[in-house]
Each structure stands twice: as C-alpha cells, then as structure tokens.
Design a protein around this motif. Sequence first.
Motif, short mmCIF file in Angstrom:
data_model
loop_
_atom_site.label_atom_id
_atom_site.label_comp_id
_atom_site.label_asym_id
_atom_site.label_seq_id
_atom_site.Cartn_x
_atom_site.Cartn_y
_atom_site.Cartn_z
N GLY A 131 0.80 -1.33 0.02
CA GLY A 131 -0.18 0.13 -0.08
C GLY A 131 0.84 1.13 -0.07
O GLY A 131 0.33 2.48 0.00
N GLY A 132 2.05 1.07 -0.04
CA GLY A 132 3.08 2.32 0.17
C GLY A 132 3.14 3.05 1.37
O GLY A 132 3.79 4.27 1.58
N ILE A 133 2.93 2.27 2.50
CA ILE A 133 3.16 2.88 3.83
C ILE A 133 4.40 2.36 4.15
O ILE A 133 4.61 1.22 4.62
CB ILE A 133 2.14 2.39 4.72
CG1 ILE A 133 0.63 2.64 4.19
CG2 ILE A 133 2.23 2.89 6.20
CD1 ILE A 133 0.37 4.11 4.10
N THR A 134 5.23 3.38 4.18
CA THR A 134 6.81 3.01 4.80
C THR A 134 7.10 3.59 6.05
O THR A 134 8.03 3.48 6.80
CB THR A 134 7.58 3.49 3.62
OG1 THR A 134 7.64 4.90 3.27
CG2 THR A 134 7.51 2.80 2.39
N GLU A 135 6.43 4.70 6.38
CA GLU A 135 6.52 5.47 7.84
C GLU A 135 5.70 5.25 8.67
O GLU A 135 4.49 4.63 8.40
CB GLU A 135 6.55 7.24 7.19
CG GLU A 135 7.65 7.44 6.25
CD GLU A 135 8.94 7.30 6.53
OE1 GLU A 135 9.06 7.77 7.61
OE2 GLU A 135 9.68 6.95 5.82
N PRO A 136 6.07 5.46 10.05
CA PRO A 136 5.15 5.06 11.11
C PRO A 136 4.04 5.91 10.95
O PRO A 136 4.08 7.05 10.35
CB PRO A 136 6.14 5.42 12.37
CG PRO A 136 7.49 5.42 11.86
CD PRO A 136 7.41 5.64 10.59
#
Length: 134
Positions: free
Chosen positions: A70-75
């Motif tokens: 989903g492209g969520i790479t950061e907290p």
Amino acid sequence: MKAETAAKKLGILLEAAPEEFRTGVVTRDELNSLIADPPEWLEVLRREGPHPRPVVAAKLGISNSGLARGGITEPLTTAEIKALLVAPPQWLVIERATQAAVRAEKIRVAERDKERAERNPRKDAGGGGGGSGV
C-alpha cells in the motif's frame, strides 16, 4: 536488553520514546514494570503514536506486507490510522479482504486437520521419526 528490543516488546516506536529510554539498557524487571504500570509517556505513545509497522498493520487489519504494497513506509499516528479506516483507499480495502481470506483459510485447514485426526487417531503418538530411540 537493548532499548530496541524493549521497544519491540512494548509495541512502541523507539525513535518516539524519551531519550533516557532510547539510550539506556532495560532489565527484565524494568520491562515488567513498564508493562504492569506504564508511565505517562508510554501511555501517550501507545494511545497516540507514532506506531511501528506491526502495530499499524494490526490496527488496520492487514499484514506488514500489505502495508508495503500500500506504500506505507513510515510510522503512522493513531489519527492517521483512524483517517484511513474512516475513508479506506482501494489498496486498504483489497488488503483487508486478502487478510480475511487468509484467516478463513487457516481456520478451514485447522478444522480439516482436526477432523482427520479424530477419524484416524495415531496409535504411536509419541516420538515419531521411526528411529531406534537410542
């Protein structure tokens, strides 16, 4: 234990913890104390975030791999997670459906295996492997 290990056990993002926690060493007793009676900073961090990837994935009901897809790479913070849940993007809808299918398959396989075990109980339930036992 290292602060990084303690942070993982506490389900918090190490970078968001106070400096004295990040730079110190945590004993097993200190960890148990943090779990049993969390200080204010830990309660706030758990409640508001930012949260590490495993916590974000669990709150969204998807896998860690689903976060990456989903492209969520950061907290993410709790507010950001809630925003995603209120108005889920297409990738999140797909990942939640995928996760639900995986869970359903695990249940199906466990039930199948239980049924097989009940129909065909093993006569030699101990050891296995067929070795000489020496």
